[in-house]
Design a protein around this motif. Structure first.
Motif, PDB file in Angstrom:
ATOM      1  N   UNK A  42      45.154  14.514  75.898  1.00  0.00           N
ATOM      2  CA  UNK A  42      45.882  13.361  76.351  1.00  0.00           C
ATOM      3  C   UNK A  42      46.884  12.481  75.520  1.00  0.00           C
ATOM      4  N   UNK A  43      47.167  13.066  74.306  1.00  0.00           N
ATOM      5  CA  UNK A  43      47.702  12.390  73.381  1.00  0.00           C
ATOM      6  C   UNK A  43      48.736  13.227  72.564  1.00  0.00           C
ATOM      7  N   UNK A  44      49.818  12.302  71.900  1.00  0.00           N
ATOM      8  CA  UNK A  44      50.666  13.155  71.317  1.00  0.00           C
ATOM      9  C   UNK A  44      50.216  13.687  69.862  1.00  0.00           C
ATOM     10  N   UNK A  45      50.842  14.792  69.526  1.00  0.00           N
ATOM     11  CA  UNK A  45      50.577  15.425  68.227  1.00  0.00           C
ATOM     12  C   UNK A  45      50.966  14.245  67.212  1.00  0.00           C
ATOM     13  N   UNK A  46      49.776  14.460  66.187  1.00  0.00           N
ATOM     14  CA  UNK A  46      49.971  13.399  65.086  1.00  0.00           C
ATOM     15  C   UNK A  46      49.707  14.027  63.908  1.00  0.00           C
ATOM     16  N   UNK A  47      50.235  13.473  62.766  1.00  0.00           N
ATOM     17  CA  UNK A  47      50.158  13.998  61.387  1.00  0.00           C
ATOM     18  C   UNK A  47      48.772  13.537  60.665  1.00  0.00           C
ATOM     19  N   UNK A  48      48.058  14.460  60.301  1.00  0.00           N
ATOM     20  CA  UNK A  48      46.832  14.110  59.616  1.00  0.00           C
ATOM     21  C   UNK A  48      46.740  14.010  58.301  1.00  0.00           C
ATOM     22  N   UNK A  49      47.377  14.927  57.432  1.00  0.00           N
ATOM     23  CA  UNK A  49      47.579  15.128  56.140  1.00  0.00           C
ATOM     24  C   UNK A  49      48.753  15.764  55.670  1.00  0.00           C
ATOM     25  N   UNK A  50      49.295  15.761  54.184  1.00  0.00           N
ATOM     26  CA  UNK A  50      50.255  16.539  53.531  1.00  0.00           C
ATOM     27  C   UNK A  50      50.033  16.791  52.279  1.00  0.00           C
ATOM     28  N   UNK A  51      50.474  17.694  51.584  1.00  0.00           N
ATOM     29  CA  UNK A  51      50.355  17.977  50.478  1.00  0.00           C
ATOM     30  C   UNK A  51      51.513  18.793  49.757  1.00  0.00           C
ATOM     31  N   UNK A  52      51.726  18.072  48.578  1.00  0.00           N
ATOM     32  CA  UNK A  52      53.196  18.494  48.081  1.00  0.00           C
ATOM     33  C   UNK A  52      53.202  20.088  47.399  1.00  0.00           C
ATOM     34  N   UNK A  53      54.216  20.411  47.285  1.00  0.00           N
ATOM     35  CA  UNK A  53      54.255  22.129  46.924  1.00  0.00           C
ATOM     36  C   UNK A  53      53.417  22.642  45.819  1.00  0.00           C
TER      37      UNK A  53
END
Length: 116
Positions: A42-53
């Protein structure tokens, strides 16, 4: 073509742990900032985590800081998410994609269910 294959999800009790994997192909994985996303019911997709190249810099949404760890393997083109101290609100389908301009070809995702 670009492909993402997420795996490692499952059902766990609160406080449990899971490690997600995302095997990628069809693009230069090592050239992009990569991210884990999730979509709860029931919710929109959300960003959890990110990592640089190069894997040195990482960032997390506030609700998972201190519990989740993102990592990458640029030799095997695979992204990981170690999830500890899981909470009910972490229940979602988890996906990986690049951070900026996500590819339109999303994977199936992997279901994480936290329940008692």
């Amino acid at each position: 073509q670009v492909q993402f294959v997420e795996s490692g999800g499952g059902s766990v009790q609160p406080g449990g742990s899971l490690t997600l994997s995302c095997a990628t192909s069809g693009f230069d994985f090592s050239a992009y900032v990569m991210s884990w996303y999730r979509r709860a019911p029931g919710k929109e997709r959300e960003l959890v985590a990110m990592i640089t190249e190069n894997g040195i810099a990482k960032n997390y949404r506030d609700s998972v800081k201190g519990r989740f760890t993102i990592a990458r393997d640029n030799v095997n083109n695979t992204l990981y998410l170690q999830m500890n101290k899981l909470k009910f609100e972490d229940t979602a389908v988890y996906f990986c994609n690049r951070r900026v301009q996500p590819f339109p070809s999303w994977g199936q995702g992997t279901q994480v269910t936290v329940s008692s």
